[in-house]
Design a protein around this motif. Structure first.
Motif, PDB file in Angstrom:
ATOM      1  N   GLY A   1      -1.596   3.222 -10.789  1.00 20.31           N
ATOM      2  CA  GLY A   1      -2.358   4.100 -11.660  1.00 20.31           C
ATOM      3  C   GLY A   1      -1.606   4.487 -12.845  1.00 20.31           C
ATOM      4  N   ARG A   2      -0.377   4.489 -12.927  1.00 19.55           N
ATOM      5  CA  ARG A   2       0.388   4.852 -14.061  1.00 19.55           C
ATOM      6  C   ARG A   2       0.292   3.486 -14.888  1.00 19.55           C
ATOM      7  NH1 ARG A   2       4.737   5.850 -11.307  1.00 19.55           N
ATOM      8  NH2 ARG A   2       5.981   3.991 -11.803  1.00 19.55           N
ATOM      9  N   ALA A   3       0.442   2.345 -14.616  1.00 19.88           N
ATOM     10  CA  ALA A   3       0.527   1.148 -15.420  1.00 19.88           C
ATOM     11  C   ALA A   3      -0.740   0.277 -15.733  1.00 19.88           C
ATOM     12  CB  ALA A   3       1.660   0.210 -14.664  1.00 19.88           C
ATOM     13  N   PHE A   4      -1.691   0.501 -14.729  1.00 14.94           N
ATOM     14  CA  PHE A   4      -2.924  -0.196 -14.958  1.00 14.94           C
ATOM     15  C   PHE A   4      -4.070   0.649 -14.934  1.00 14.94           C
ATOM     16  CE2 PHE A   4       0.333  -2.847 -12.834  1.00 14.94           C
ATOM     17  CZ  PHE A   4       0.435  -3.737 -13.713  1.00 14.94           C
ATOM     18  N   GLY A   5      -3.953   1.771 -14.870  1.00 17.79           N
ATOM     19  CA  GLY A   5      -5.026   2.903 -15.075  1.00 17.79           C
ATOM     20  C   GLY A   5      -5.882   2.964 -13.705  1.00 17.79           C
ATOM     21  N   ALA A   6      -5.393   2.397 -12.755  1.00 16.15           N
ATOM     22  CA  ALA A   6      -6.314   2.648 -11.593  1.00 16.15           C
ATOM     23  C   ALA A   6      -6.525   4.084 -10.981  1.00 16.15           C
ATOM     24  CB  ALA A   6      -5.755   1.615 -10.467  1.00 16.15           C
TER      25      ALA A   6
ATOM     26  N   ASN B   1       0.758  -1.235  -0.025  1.00 16.05           N
ATOM     27  CA  ASN B   1       0.224  -0.177   0.028  1.00 16.05           C
ATOM     28  C   ASN B   1       1.048   1.310  -0.108  1.00 16.05           C
ATOM     29  OD1 ASN B   1      -2.327  -1.459  -0.008  1.00 16.05           O
ATOM     30  ND2 ASN B   1      -2.750  -1.112   2.073  1.00 16.05           N
ATOM     31  N   ASN B   2       2.141   1.136  -0.236  1.00 18.66           N
ATOM     32  CA  ASN B   2       2.803   2.366  -0.221  1.00 18.66           C
ATOM     33  C   ASN B   2       2.517   3.264  -1.176  1.00 18.66           C
ATOM     34  OD1 ASN B   2       5.113   3.988   0.323  1.00 18.66           O
ATOM     35  ND2 ASN B   2       6.564   2.406  -0.151  1.00 18.66           N
ATOM     36  N   LEU B   3       2.982   4.677  -1.169  1.00 15.79           N
ATOM     37  CA  LEU B   3       2.796   5.371  -2.159  1.00 15.79           C
ATOM     38  C   LEU B   3       3.153   5.186  -3.801  1.00 15.79           C
ATOM     39  CD1 LEU B   3       1.959   8.396  -2.988  1.00 15.79           C
ATOM     40  CD2 LEU B   3       4.293   9.014  -2.221  1.00 15.79           C
ATOM     41  N   ARG B   4       4.520   4.554  -3.773  1.00 11.90           N
ATOM     42  CA  ARG B   4       4.884   4.179  -4.701  1.00 11.90           C
ATOM     43  C   ARG B   4       4.535   2.975  -5.675  1.00 11.90           C
ATOM     44  NH1 ARG B   4      10.835   1.435  -4.189  1.00 11.90           N
ATOM     45  NH2 ARG B   4      10.282  -0.083  -2.616  1.00 11.90           N
ATOM     46  N   VAL B   5       3.700   2.282  -4.901  1.00 11.53           N
ATOM     47  CA  VAL B   5       2.836   1.056  -5.473  1.00 11.53           C
ATOM     48  C   VAL B   5       1.517   1.748  -5.881  1.00 11.53           C
ATOM     49  CG1 VAL B   5       1.481  -0.952  -4.705  1.00 11.53           C
ATOM     50  CG2 VAL B   5       3.910  -0.705  -3.654  1.00 11.53           C
TER      51      VAL B   5
ATOM     52  N   ALA C   1     -10.173   3.317  -7.229  1.00 12.66           N
ATOM     53  CA  ALA C   1      -9.683   1.791  -7.430  1.00 12.66           C
ATOM     54  C   ALA C   1      -8.422   1.698  -6.418  1.00 12.66           C
ATOM     55  CB  ALA C   1      -9.210   1.682  -8.860  1.00 12.66           C
ATOM     56  N   GLN C   2      -7.686   2.678  -6.389  1.00 12.34           N
ATOM     57  CA  GLN C   2      -6.395   2.521  -5.466  1.00 12.34           C
ATOM     58  C   GLN C   2      -6.912   2.368  -4.040  1.00 12.34           C
ATOM     59  OE1 GLN C   2      -3.378   5.692  -6.252  1.00 12.34           O
ATOM     60  NE2 GLN C   2      -3.986   5.483  -8.442  1.00 12.34           N
ATOM     61  N   ALA C   3      -8.020   3.273  -3.633  1.00  5.14           N
ATOM     62  CA  ALA C   3      -8.541   3.104  -2.227  1.00  5.14           C
ATOM     63  C   ALA C   3      -8.976   1.715  -2.205  1.00  5.14           C
ATOM     64  CB  ALA C   3      -9.449   4.377  -1.995  1.00  5.14           C
ATOM     65  N   ALA C   4      -9.506   1.216  -3.023  1.00  6.26           N
ATOM     66  CA  ALA C   4     -10.249  -0.100  -2.804  1.00  6.26           C
ATOM     67  C   ALA C   4      -8.970  -1.057  -2.783  1.00  6.26           C
ATOM     68  CB  ALA C   4     -11.075  -0.664  -4.009  1.00  6.26           C
ATOM     69  N   TRP C   5      -8.134  -1.048  -3.220  1.00 13.26           N
ATOM     70  CA  TRP C   5      -6.604  -1.694  -3.260  1.00 13.26           C
ATOM     71  C   TRP C   5      -6.165  -1.629  -1.806  1.00 13.26           C
ATOM     72  CZ3 TRP C   5      -3.320  -4.955  -6.304  1.00 13.26           C
ATOM     73  CH2 TRP C   5      -2.227  -5.171  -5.779  1.00 13.26           C
ATOM     74  N   PHE C   6      -6.015  -0.500  -1.459  1.00 15.47           N
ATOM     75  CA  PHE C   6      -5.443  -0.315   0.050  1.00 15.47           C
ATOM     76  C   PHE C   6      -6.335  -0.915   1.166  1.00 15.47           C
ATOM     77  CE2 PHE C   6      -5.086   1.842   3.887  1.00 15.47           C
ATOM     78  CZ  PHE C   6      -3.772   2.417   3.937  1.00 15.47           C
TER      79      PHE C   6
END
Ligand SMILES: N[C@@H](CCC(=O)N[C@@H](CS)C(=O)NCC(=O)O)C(=O)O
Length: 217
Positions: A119-124, A110-114, A128-133
């Motif tokens: 976002g960058r590589a998979f368009g999240a 869940n780190n910032l760079r992840v 979507a990032q919040a759901a992943w976290f």
């Protein structure tokens, strides 16, 4: 000027861990803030301190230490009072395992760079990032709730009635969860221990909003 210098970012949970350990030990230190949102961690100046480009780093005893858990263990060996690990081997294994659940199973995912890479590589997008976290936090914290609630060694804190390494990791993670609106009421034991940490001045000193580089949310 102090003999100890912490390289930190106010919102970084791994920096919060080290700030809490320093405060619990009653140690004073110089604070050097690096703005992760602006990419300071990738500057030549910071990479000279930690080539990994991650905070925290701690300058102490002529050393530059990185990785929050080894830093905290170094502080605990160097300044034994109050201890952050139990005296018995079984207790130490338990506390280190609780800390590792957060430090190895939640934070690295869940780190910032992840999140940025998602976002960058998979368009999240942000949702979507919040759901992943939330997914990775919930997976491990639900297990941690079960472990803590079902073990008589759990006290006011994760292990007995004094705060230690596991509480430090839990405190920093629960603060991070708030940023993603994760309701901690689903974990009554974790919420109770977080409240016990919050009530201690050392944890208040470590909190993001009290750091010199803090900016309003
Ligand atoms: N395992 C390391 C992780 C350190 C880490 O990931 N720090 C984050 C802040 S919490 C960071 O510097 N992130 C910079 C980035 O993602 O670019 C530790 O425990 O110290």
């Amino acid at each position: 000027m102090s003999d100890i210098r912490l390289h930190s970012y106010f919102r970084s949970s791994t920096s919060t861990r080290v700030r809490a350990a320093l405060a619990l030990k009653g140690l004073t230190y110089d604070y050097m803030g690096w703005d992760l949102r602006k990419g300071d961690q990738r500057s030549d100046a910071f990479l000279a301190i930690n080539p990994q480009g991650l905070v925290p780093a701690l300058e102490i005893d002529g050393l530059v230490l990185n990785q929050s858990i080894p830093i905290i263990e170094y502080l605990d060996e160097r300044f034994p009072e109050p201890p952050l690990l139990p005296q018995d081997a079984a207790g130490r294994a338990r506390v280190r395992a609780l800390a590792a659940m957060i430090a190895c199973e939640i934070h690295p995912l869940n780190n910032l760079r992840v999140l940025r890479y998602l976002g960058r590589a998979f368009g999240a997008d942000a949702d979507a990032q919040a759901a992943w976290f939330a997914h990775w936090a919930q997976t491990t914290l639900s297990a941690m709730e079960q472990i803590l609630a079902g073990d008589g060694r759990t006290g006011d804190f994760c292990h007995g009635n004094q705060p230690g390494l596991a509480d430090i990791c839990l405190y920093a993670q629960m603060l991070n969860n708030r940023r993603f609106d994760i309701d901690s009421a689903q974990w009554p034991t974790l919420a109770r221990i977080f409240a016990a940490c919050n009530a201690l001045p050392a944890f208040a000193q470590a909190a993001p909003e009290t750091q010199p580089d803090a900016v309003p949310a």
